[in-house]
Design a protein around this motif. Structure first.
Motif, PDB file in Angstrom:
ATOM      1  N   PRO A   1     -34.987  86.643 -61.427  1.00 60.34           N
ATOM      2  CA  PRO A   1     -34.186  87.877 -61.442  1.00 60.34           C
ATOM      3  C   PRO A   1     -33.483  88.122 -62.775  1.00 60.34           C
ATOM      4  O   PRO A   1     -33.325  89.273 -63.192  1.00 60.34           O
ATOM      5  CB  PRO A   1     -33.165  87.654 -60.306  1.00 60.34           C
ATOM      6  N   MET A   2     -33.089  87.044 -63.473  1.00 55.56           N
ATOM      7  CA  MET A   2     -32.403  87.237 -64.745  1.00 55.56           C
ATOM      8  C   MET A   2     -33.340  87.820 -65.794  1.00 55.56           C
ATOM      9  O   MET A   2     -32.949  88.702 -66.580  1.00 55.56           O
ATOM     10  CB  MET A   2     -31.815  85.903 -65.234  1.00 55.56           C
TER      11      MET A   2
ATOM     12  N   ILE B   1     -35.941  89.696 -65.204  1.00 57.31           N
ATOM     13  CA  ILE B   1     -36.222  91.077 -64.820  1.00 57.31           C
ATOM     14  C   ILE B   1     -35.101  91.997 -65.313  1.00 57.31           C
ATOM     15  O   ILE B   1     -35.353  93.085 -65.846  1.00 57.31           O
ATOM     16  CB  ILE B   1     -36.397  91.189 -63.289  1.00 57.31           C
ATOM     17  N   VAL B   2     -33.863  91.555 -65.130  1.00 53.90           N
ATOM     18  CA  VAL B   2     -32.732  92.342 -65.625  1.00 53.90           C
ATOM     19  C   VAL B   2     -32.795  92.475 -67.143  1.00 53.90           C
ATOM     20  O   VAL B   2     -32.569  93.555 -67.703  1.00 53.90           O
ATOM     21  CB  VAL B   2     -31.399  91.690 -65.199  1.00 53.90           C
ATOM     22  N   GLN B   3     -33.125  91.398 -67.826  1.00 55.00           N
ATOM     23  CA  GLN B   3     -33.194  91.438 -69.281  1.00 55.00           C
ATOM     24  C   GLN B   3     -34.268  92.413 -69.759  1.00 55.00           C
ATOM     25  O   GLN B   3     -34.049  93.192 -70.690  1.00 55.00           O
ATOM     26  CB  GLN B   3     -33.455  90.041 -69.829  1.00 55.00           C
TER      27      GLN B   3
ATOM     28  N   GLY C   1     -35.403  94.918 -68.077  1.00 52.42           N
ATOM     29  CA  GLY C   1     -34.957  96.255 -67.721  1.00 52.42           C
ATOM     30  C   GLY C   1     -33.999  96.828 -68.748  1.00 52.42           C
ATOM     31  O   GLY C   1     -34.100  98.014 -69.122  1.00 52.42           O
ATOM     32  N   ILE C   2     -33.071  96.001 -69.234  1.00 49.17           N
ATOM     33  CA  ILE C   2     -32.138  96.450 -70.266  1.00 49.17           C
ATOM     34  C   ILE C   2     -32.894  96.803 -71.548  1.00 49.17           C
ATOM     35  O   ILE C   2     -32.614  97.814 -72.205  1.00 49.17           O
ATOM     36  CB  ILE C   2     -31.078  95.369 -70.532  1.00 49.17           C
TER      37      ILE C   2
ATOM     38  N   TRP D   1     -33.035 100.492 -73.170  1.00 45.00           N
ATOM     39  CA  TRP D   1     -32.442 100.658 -74.502  1.00 45.00           C
ATOM     40  C   TRP D   1     -33.421 101.329 -75.477  1.00 45.00           C
ATOM     41  O   TRP D   1     -33.039 102.158 -76.291  1.00 45.00           O
ATOM     42  CB  TRP D   1     -32.009  99.298 -75.029  1.00 45.00           C
TER      43      TRP D   1
ATOM     44  N   ASN E   1     -40.598  84.723 -68.245  1.00 46.82           N
ATOM     45  CA  ASN E   1     -40.633  85.671 -69.353  1.00 46.82           C
ATOM     46  C   ASN E   1     -42.062  86.074 -69.705  1.00 46.82           C
ATOM     47  O   ASN E   1     -42.388  87.258 -69.841  1.00 46.82           O
ATOM     48  CB  ASN E   1     -39.956  85.046 -70.576  1.00 46.82           C
TER      49      ASN E   1
ATOM     50  N   PHE F   1     -28.369  86.856 -73.294  1.00 42.54           N
ATOM     51  CA  PHE F   1     -29.032  86.251 -72.153  1.00 42.54           C
ATOM     52  C   PHE F   1     -29.416  84.788 -72.375  1.00 42.54           C
ATOM     53  O   PHE F   1     -29.490  84.019 -71.414  1.00 42.54           O
ATOM     54  CB  PHE F   1     -30.262  87.070 -71.759  1.00 42.54           C
TER      55      PHE F   1
ATOM     56  N   TYR G   1     -28.093  82.240 -69.446  1.00 38.45           N
ATOM     57  CA  TYR G   1     -28.960  81.436 -68.578  1.00 38.45           C
ATOM     58  C   TYR G   1     -28.646  79.953 -68.702  1.00 38.45           C
ATOM     59  O   TYR G   1     -28.539  79.236 -67.702  1.00 38.45           O
ATOM     60  CB  TYR G   1     -30.423  81.697 -68.923  1.00 38.45           C
TER      61      TYR G   1
END
Length: 424
Positions: free
Chosen positions: A174-175, A177-179, A181-182, A186, A296, A330, A334
């Motif tokens: 999930p981390m 995926i958020v990264q 997405g940002i 951007w 990743n 990130f 992590y």
């Protein structure tokens, strides 16, 4: 000992027979831990059994190669031969791909093309295999050149800790995926972030691509960790007391291995690699960095497959400055999160066994699930894999070493006693 009686405990399968009457040590055997110990004192004529030798109890991850084998400069031989074998392995896989493409007439139309197969999925598959071959090579080097259990490259317990790896994956996926997405949000609308591929290839080709990537990318990502964050750190750790020279050198080589692209991409890779190197020492194994690296790369390659960009030659070294900026947040996030969870779960960061070992100015408690943080400061990063597309490489975080909770954690099962010979 009466004539005709059974021989002493050391006699069976260890060395030549000794004259009758040889005094047997108290406790019906030789002191525990003599087998495989560099300074063992056995009966005259007895020879230590052959086999891998563990580092002594309380050794950090980077000290797992310090088992007293190979002499003072033995690490140079291990380093040289394994690097040579890695090069040979890549050449063999590459040569096989070139021959197969020629035999099947599956090569690209342009003679100046940098790929072997016209099909980007087939070409990517061989690239991934060429990297994944690093896993058996370094494990072989640790076992037969370093004369230590190959599993010690995975963790201080001499194996991959699968429950811990699964927990790391639950945080990493999930981390990342958020990264991503940002990053996408951007750079949305910028010309440099627009897909440069052929577009969506169709569901059949897309699903085949995902199947191939899902089968090979985890091994490719793990191989980079085994080589750079694992074996190389332990080999250098045979010659230096502090883990930092090994972590810094391995991180620099990791960044350079991705090629020369943008300065932002190089900084991203080096910064992340430092954090990930810290996390490996902090948690005593590769599990946390393998999961983030694999997550990743799977997401990056999956997006590339969806946009028809698998043929792209870009890597994380070509990452834009926005990816570097996001990674600055990130990577430590992590690593810090996983270090904290490792403390709470009692994840082993030093070799289990009896008696502590002071190393690199560190006070380390023994036991499979405990041990105060090694003298490793915050700020060393994780590594990334060669990934096409706009996304940056793997992430991780870590920070000041916190005191773990007492008691052994879920990974503290019975392990071979450090300092003793074990079966391959």
């Amino acid at each position: 000992m009466p004539p005709g009686g059974p021989g002493p405990a050391w006699h069976q399968g260890v060395g030549p027979a000794q004259p009758q009457g040889w005094p047997q040590p108290p406790g019906n055997g030789w002191p525990q831990g003599w087998q495989g110990h560099p300074g063992w004192q056995g009966p005259p004529g007895a020879v230590p059994p052959a086999g891998p030798v563990r580092a002594e109890a309380g050794s950090r991850y980077d000290q797992q190669g310090r088992n007293g084998q190979g002499g003072r400069f033995g690490w140079l031989g291990e380093l040289s031969l394994v690097v040579l074998l890695l090069f040979v392995g890549i050449v063999v896989v590459t040569g096989f791909a070139a021959v197969l493409a020629a035999v099947l007439d599956a090569g690209p139309d342009s003679p100046d093309s940098e790929v072997f197969f016209e099909d980007p999925v087939a070409d990517m598959a061989f690239q991934l295999v060429g990297i994944a071959i690093g896993i058996p090579v370094v494990l072989w080097g640790a076992r037969y050149l370093g004369r230590r259990p190959a599993g010690t490259v995975s963790s201080v317990l001499g194996r991959l800790r699968w429950k811990w790896l699964g927990l790391c994956a639950a945080v990493a996926v999930p981390m990342i995926i958020v990264q991503f997405g940002i990053m996408i949000a951007w750079t949305w609308g910028e010309e440099s972030a627009e897909p440069a591929g052929d577009g969506f290839p169709g569901w059949t080709a897309f699903l085949v691509s995902l199947a191939v990537l899902g089968a090979l990318v985890p091994f490719q990502a793990a191989a980079e960790e085994y080589v750079f964050r694992g074996w190389l750190v332990q080999v250098i750790g045979r010659a230096v007391r502090s883990p930092w020279p090994a972590v810094v050198i391995a991180s620099l080589l990791f960044a350079l291995a991705h090629g020369f692209g943008e300065l932002s991409g190089f900084i991203l890779l080096f910064y992340s690699a430092l954090w990930w190197g810290w996390l490996v020492i902090r948690t005593g194994g590769l599990e946390a960095v393998i999961t983030m690296h694999a997550a990743n790369n799977l997401l990056a390659f999956g997006l590339a497959a969806g946009f028809g960009e698998l043929a792209s030659t870009e890597t994380a070294a070509d990452a834009p400055w926005q990816a570097m900026a996001v990674e600055f947040v990130f990577a430590p996030l992590y690593c810090l999160v996983m270090a904290r969870i490792a403390d709470r779960k009692g994840v082993a960061r030093v070799s289990p066994g009896e008696g502590p070992r002071a190393g690199a100015g560190t006070e380390i408690a023994t036991g499979a699930g405990a041990g105060p943080a090694a003298a490793v400061g915050p700020g060393l990063a994780a590594s990334h894999a060669s990934t096409p597309g706009p996304a940056s490489e793997s992430r991780s975080t870590s920070g000041p070493a916190a005191e773990p909770e007492s008691g052994s954690g879920p990974e503290s099962g019975p392990e071979p006693a450090p300092g003793s010979r074990v079966d391959p």
